[in-house]
Design a protein around this motif. Structure first.
Motif, PDB file in Angstrom:
ATOM      1  N   UNK A 152       0.860  -1.182   0.000  1.00 20.80           N
ATOM      2  CA  UNK A 152       0.000   0.000   0.000  1.00 20.80           C
ATOM      3  C   UNK A 152       0.896   1.232   0.000  1.00 20.80           C
ATOM      4  N   UNK A 153       0.705   2.109  -0.959  1.00 23.57           N
ATOM      5  CA  UNK A 153       1.597   3.260  -1.115  1.00 23.57           C
ATOM      6  C   UNK A 153       1.397   4.273   0.001  1.00 23.57           C
ATOM      7  N   UNK A 154       2.425   5.058   0.241  1.00 20.36           N
ATOM      8  CA  UNK A 154       2.331   6.137   1.227  1.00 20.36           C
ATOM      9  C   UNK A 154       1.241   7.128   0.827  1.00 20.36           C
ATOM     10  N   UNK A 155       1.083   7.329  -0.481  1.00 17.42           N
ATOM     11  CA  UNK A 155       0.070   8.269  -0.945  1.00 17.42           C
ATOM     12  C   UNK A 155      -1.333   7.820  -0.562  1.00 17.42           C
ATOM     13  N   UNK A 159      -3.891   9.613   2.065  1.00 16.53           N
ATOM     14  CA  UNK A 159      -5.253   9.964   1.644  1.00 16.53           C
ATOM     15  C   UNK A 159      -6.273   9.486   2.683  1.00 16.53           C
ATOM     16  N   UNK A 160      -6.084   8.262   3.152  1.00 15.13           N
ATOM     17  CA  UNK A 160      -6.997   7.711   4.160  1.00 15.13           C
ATOM     18  C   UNK A 160      -6.880   8.477   5.467  1.00 15.13           C
ATOM     19  N   UNK A 161      -5.650   8.690   5.908  1.00 16.87           N
ATOM     20  CA  UNK A 161      -5.435   9.327   7.203  1.00 16.87           C
ATOM     21  C   UNK A 161      -5.919  10.767   7.226  1.00 16.87           C
ATOM     22  N   UNK A 162      -5.904  11.414   6.081  1.00 15.87           N
ATOM     23  CA  UNK A 162      -6.301  12.819   6.012  1.00 15.87           C
ATOM     24  C   UNK A 162      -7.804  13.014   6.097  1.00 15.87           C
TER      25      UNK A 162
END
Length: 265
Positions: A152-155, A159-162
């Motif tokens: 799972x990419x950092x991007x 996106x999820x965490x934001x």
């Protein structure tokens, strides 16, 4: 305490509702609208319609199907997944009656479009789809179009965490259609905490659902194939989950979930 949800899943391929096994084998069930209408009557908390060949074929969302479903007068919130490419697609799906939409291929192609969709529709209307597996002591993400397994990419994690998307649909794709086989490591080892997860794939038993719903991150469990095996499955699951924070069972349908199939085997 916020109530958790049981989501009825209708998988659509080539215009027909199907049972799906491990993302590679499919058995016909009938007309999607028949299954959706009965899930609405039977008291599902949400209905997820996932059209699995739209992103792969790059043909965009199945607007015609949404128009058909929009004429049913559904009382149950409707989630649509399949082929979402743009803000315009997302807006049209909502206009046609979807309450929320799922983004899948965009997670691999263009995270900025997901941000734009969220800004236009609101984060509560956007769910991210993550088909995951546990391999070599790590979580791996399946790119459904290329069939590649990747980290799972950092991007995506950012996106999820934001909070740009409201929930994530974690699908145990390898165990899809296999009774009682959802791998809880996909929840326990997921790199983010304090997020909202819909668990799907290999969920068939009420005891299994009870365990999954105990996870603070899991806000819903989704059931697909196993709703087709018995009459009034949603109600029976809910009765077995008495004491859990879910909506009570409802008995309104006198029809079989798999009635009016009109499909030749």
């Amino acid at each position: 305490m916020l109530k958790k949800r049981l989501v009825g899943v209708v998988t659509v391929k080539d215009g027909w509702a199907v049972q799906s096994f491990g993302y590679h084998r499919y058995l016909p069930l009938g007309k999607p609208e028949c299954l959706v209408e009965n899930l609405d009557r039977w008291g599902a908390d949400e209905i997820l319609v996932q059209v699995i060949d739209r992103s792969k074929n790059e043909s965009g969302p199945d607007f015609q199907l949404l128009e058909t479903l929009g004429k049913l007068g559904l009382e149950t919130p409707l989630i649509y997944s399949g082929g979402v490419r743009s803000v315009a697609d997302g807006m049209k799906l909502i206009q046609l009656g979807a309450d929320r939409i799922i983004v899948d291929s965009l997670l691999h192609k263009d995270l900025d479009i997901i941000r734009d969709i969220s800004e236009k529709l609101g984060a509560q209307a956007v769910i991210g789809s993550l088909p995951l597996s546990w391999k070599n002591n790590e979580i791996q993400l399946l790119n459904y179009q290329s069939k590649d397994l990747v980290s799972i990419s950092d991007g995506i994690l950012e996106l999820i965490q934001s909070g740009i998307i409201s929930e994530i649909l974690i699908s145990d794709w390898e165990h899809e259609g296999m009774p009682g086989s959802f791998d809880s490591k996909l929840i326990e080892k997921f790199p983010l905490k304090n997020i909202s997860i819909i668990a799907f794939g290999g969920i068939s038993q009420s005891d299994q659902m009870r365990v999954l719903l105990e996870y603070s991150e899991i806000v819903a469990v989704a059931i697909g194939n196993f709703l087709s095996y018995h009459e009034h499955s949603i109600q029976k699951y809910k009765e077995a989950l008495i004491g859990m924070p879910i909506r009570l069972a409802s008995y309104e349908s006198k029809f079989s979930l798999i009635a009016n199939t009109d499909v030749q085997n």
